[in-house]
Design an enzyme around this catalytic site. Structure first.
Site, PDB file in Angstrom:
ATOM      1  N   ASP A 451       0.686  -1.194   0.073  1.00  0.00           N
ATOM      2  CA  ASP A 451      -0.010   0.305   0.098  1.00  0.00           C
ATOM      3  C   ASP A 451       0.866   1.298  -0.034  1.00  0.00           C
ATOM      4  O   ASP A 451       2.251   1.121   0.162  1.00  0.00           O
ATOM      5  CB  ASP A 451      -0.642  -0.159   1.098  1.00  0.00           C
ATOM      6  CG  ASP A 451      -2.314   0.728   1.117  1.00  0.00           C
ATOM      7  OD1 ASP A 451      -2.512   1.501  -0.108  1.00  0.00           O
ATOM      8  OD2 ASP A 451      -3.239   0.454   1.895  1.00  0.00           O
ATOM      9  N   ASP A 517     -10.597   1.844  -3.448  1.00  0.00           N
ATOM     10  CA  ASP A 517     -11.502   1.375  -2.160  1.00  0.00           C
ATOM     11  C   ASP A 517     -12.843   1.449  -2.155  1.00  0.00           C
ATOM     12  O   ASP A 517     -13.539   0.931  -1.253  1.00  0.00           O
ATOM     13  CB  ASP A 517     -10.756   2.574  -1.113  1.00  0.00           C
ATOM     14  CG  ASP A 517      -9.494   1.977  -0.546  1.00  0.00           C
ATOM     15  OD1 ASP A 517      -9.231   0.845  -0.657  1.00  0.00           O
ATOM     16  OD2 ASP A 517      -9.083   3.058   0.299  1.00  0.00           O
TER      17      ASP A 517
HETATM   18  C1  DGJ Z   1      -5.951   1.826   1.854  1.00  0.00           C
HETATM   19  C2  DGJ Z   1      -6.240   0.758   0.970  1.00  0.00           C
HETATM   20  O1  DGJ Z   1      -6.619   0.986  -0.059  1.00  0.00           O
HETATM   21  C3  DGJ Z   1      -7.483  -0.259   1.748  1.00  0.00           C
HETATM   22  O2  DGJ Z   1      -7.642  -1.279   0.994  1.00  0.00           O
HETATM   23  C4  DGJ Z   1      -6.509  -0.932   3.024  1.00  0.00           C
HETATM   24  O3  DGJ Z   1      -5.623  -1.817   2.813  1.00  0.00           O
HETATM   25  C5  DGJ Z   1      -6.208   0.329   3.956  1.00  0.00           C
HETATM   26  N1  DGJ Z   1      -5.158   1.332   3.181  1.00  0.00           N
HETATM   27  C6  DGJ Z   1      -5.452  -0.189   5.044  1.00  0.00           C
HETATM   28  O4  DGJ Z   1      -4.972   0.776   5.984  1.00  0.00           O
END
Ligand code: DGJ
Length: 714
Positions: A451, A517
């Site tokens: 991430d 997301d």
């Molecule tokens: C942002 C990501 O896009 C999510 O899927 C998740 O992994 C969160 N971060 C976790 O902090």
């Protein structure tokens, strides 16, 4: 002076390059295949309008070089900008050698390399063009400082000409949870410039900059698209001169002083990719085909994934995770990914980033009890990292304030409570590599969700005082490379607060993208449609979320959610402990269909159908056109009463197809007064030509309903 014209041809595309030993190459044609032209015919391709002697324009005709130079009278965005101690350093590459090569590789068909020197400025240049087998073109440059003292590179953009019949532009913007919103504009004189200054592409990245003929569409018009294969700062532009010449270009966006070349040092640009097409789908297919031809491209059979984020967030407790894993295996999940929250101090998003050891407070026996259970259940195990970030509240930040990528004299602005770690610092990078490799090898972890949740704002290397995005981007690529070398079985998913880092640079180091997301299928229909212009669906994580989407609060049926995830890398982002038994059974049914259809989905060609705006539909057609699926989703109230037909493109007009609705048992609605076409309940045989030209009678779908159709040639 020696001149030569090279004609590169592959995958239905021709690129004609005029070269000489006194000037840099000029592309005279990039577009449709011109067939096998003889020397006389090729010479005609290179002829320029001579210009007029009675205006104030330059005497020599204008040529947009691949590296545009002011000396060619190009007044658009320049190619190479830089200086040696402030001396006016207009490039003057006047000694050039050109080398053409047919390439024996799965991806590249032909290559042209121009090496040039600019004695006046003490520079050497290497320009590479590769025409890939799919017809995708790419070009990059390396500049070397051959003089005394330092040469500062401010920018090195490359450019490709597009013909005057290209009059419209398409590119993308977006936001967190709403990536890749298309934006259309008209080409006018001057520069349309898209800069990404976030230290990553970001949710609003241009992604592709497309020029096309009037009203171009998925299968309409002619298009020329560019993309920069780079995960840091970047620029893409379209420029039309007052003389009506148009070019598309781009390169890395360098911050002041980021690239200072000492004697003998080089700067290499990222690849600028260029896809021509008869409509967007054709250009997109050239990119997909080029990616799929790579030996490193993931093999068919992408594992169905469950990611724990929206199921448990930071609440890492073994028993519920065991329960989730068991239910996941029951519905057909093949990879279980433990998201954020497992490492030291990470009970919320205000602490812990940087401390990549398992937190004994929540995992008293380490990760082993979970990993073992997941494996016993027959699934792979994946885990989340955010290597490039650091919380001020972490052991690492306390031990190494010098490793933060931020100005020295004051605190850097926080975003999501975090700062950026300077991966360009060799010690920081080695530390990260060791920590990650330790965790991965301790459990032979199959997969990392990597991430990157914030922008690089004021990215200063505290040791040198210099801007550090260029170095950071290269260092992250290198870090991924080192980790994969140490753990050759490992797959990496590129995530950046959703789809903030999806590009053809990082795709060479990763195996999957987290697309957004937002797991709201309504949003996903649009996001996936447009993101898949660049990336093939098998690389785009598409997860079935909770009935009420966490990001938008909108509710939708399990069938709408599952069909939306079908053309992608299927997964689940839902606490299925809360699902009803019926919902889980339905999910299992859709997963079984996905697994059956994934060889087609992962290698087929996408045809995005032109429909009224309330409907998003596509076909995915196998290479031999014997097998296809179509997805139809209603994303709004339809403008018209039913009666329309849906023309299914990409099929073989000579074949007859058996048309079957997949899982007709789904969405049975006893209250409905709808009369559906026969094929909705009973398979039928349809001539390909009728499906393509007349169309399949549309089922009556309410907003947020969808259908999945399978077509098998008889
Ligand atoms: C942002 C990501 O896009 C999510 O899927 C998740 O992994 C969160 N971060 C976790 O902090």
């Amino acid at each position: 002076m020696t001149e030569a014209v090279f004609h590169l041809r592959a995958g239905g595309v021709s690129v004609v390059v005029a070269t000489s030993d006194t000037a840099l190459p000029v592309i005279c044609h990039w577009g449709r295949d011109l067939g096998p032209l003889d020397a006389g015919a090729l010479a005609r391709v290179t002829e320029h309008a001579p210009g007029t002697r009675v205006t104030s324009e330059p005497d020599r005709p204008l040529a947009v070089g691949v590296l545009p130079e002011p000396k060619q009278a190009w007044m658009g965005p320049p190619g190479l900008t830089g200086d040696r101690d402030g001396a006016a350093g207009f490039p003057d590459f006047d000694a050039v050698a050109n080398e053409y090569e047919r390439v024996d590789s799965a991806t590249v068909a032909q290559r042209l390399i121009a090496t040039a020197t600019d004695a006046a400025n003490g520079l050497a240049l290497r320009l590479e063009f590769e025409l890939l087998r799919s017809g995708l073109l790419r070009t990059r440059a390396v500049v070397r400082n051959d003089g005394a003292g330092r040469y500062r590179v401010d920018g090195l953009d490359l450019a490709l000409p597009v013909p005057g019949r290209a009059v419209e532009l398409l590119d993308f913007s977006g936001r967190h949870g709403g990536e890749r919103r298309p934006q259309r504009s008209t080409i006018v004189d001057g520069t349309h410039l898209r800069e990404q200054r976030r230290g990553r592409p970001g949710p609003d990245s241009a992604t592709l900059l497309v020029a096309g003929t009037a009203d171009f569409g998925f299968a309409r018009g002619e298009v020329w698209a560019v993309h920069l294969g780079w995960s840091g700062n970047a620029r893409l532009w379209a420029h039309r001169t007052n003389g009506g010449r148009t070019a598309l270009g781009g390169g890395e966006l360098l911050l002041p002083g980021e690239v200072m070349l000492g004697p003998g040092e080089e700067y290499e640009t990222p690849w600028l990719y260029a896809a021509h097409g008869e409509g967007l789908d054709d250009a997109s297919a050239r990119i997909h085909e080029a990616l799929r031809a790579r030996p490193v491209h993931p093999a068919v059979g992408r594992p169905v994934t469950l990611n724990t984020w929206e199921a448990v967030y930071f609440d890492h407790t073994l028993a519920p995770l065991h329960e989730l894993a068991a239910l996941a295996a029951d519905v057909g999940v093949e990879r279980f990914v433990l998201d954020d929250g497992w490492f030291l101090g990470r009970r919320h998003d205000r602490a812990g980033l940087g401390d990549w050891t398992v937190d004994p407070a929540v995992w008293p026996n380490g990760l082993t009890p979970l990993v073992e259970r997941v494996r016993e259940l027959g699934m792979q195990f994946g885990i989340w990292f955010e290597p490039e970030m650091i919380n001020p509240d972490s052991e690492l930040a306390r031990a190494h304030p010098d490793w933060v990528l931020a100005p020295l004299h004051r605190d850097a602005p926080l975003a999501r409570q975090q700062l950026v770690l300077n991966v360009g610092d060799p010690d920081a990078r080695a530390h990260l590599r060791d920590r990650i490799v330790d965790v991965v090898t301790a459990h032979r972890i199959d997969y990392i969700k990597w991430d990157h949740n914030r922008d690089l704002v004021e990215p200063v290397d505290r040791a040198s005082g210099r801007a550090g995005v260029h170095r950071q981007t290269r260092a992250v690529y290198e870090l991924m490379h080192e980790i994969r070398a140490a753990c050759p079985w490992l797959e990496i998913e590129s995530c950046s607060a959703g789809g903030g880092r999806i590009d053809l640079g990082i795709v060479e180091r990763t195996d999957r993208f987290w697309t957004s997301d937002s797991n709201d299928p309504l949003e996903r229909q649009r996001i996936q449609r447009w993101t898949s212009l660049l990336m093939p669906p098998e690389l785009l994580g598409a997860h079935v979320g909770a009935a009420t989407a966490h990001v938008t609060g909108r509710s939708s049926s399990i069938d709408f959610r599952a069909i939306t995830s079908m053309v992608g890398s299927f997964g689940i982002e839902w606490d299925i402990r809360e699902a009803t038994a019926d919902e889980r059974a339905s999910l299992a049914g859709w997963i079984a269909e996905f697994v059956r259809l994934r060889p087609l989905i992962e290698r087929g060609r996408i045809h995005r159908l032109e429909t009224e705006p309330s409907i998003i539909a596509q076909t995915v057609v196998s290479t031999d056109r014997a097998h296809a699926i179509a997805t139809i989703a209603t994303v709004d109230s339809p403008a018209h009463l039913p009666g329309a037909a849906l023309r299914l493109t990409g099929l073989d007009p000579e074949a007859a197809y058996r048309v079957t609705r997949v899982r007709p048992e789904a969405s049975v609605d006893p209250t409905t007064t709808r009369r559906q076409p026969d094929w909705w309940t009973e398979p039928g045989i349809w001539p390909g030509i009728v499906l393509a030209e007349v169309g399949l009678p549309m089922p009556i779908l309410r907003p947020q309903e969808a259908g999945l159709i399978e077509l098998v040639a008889q």
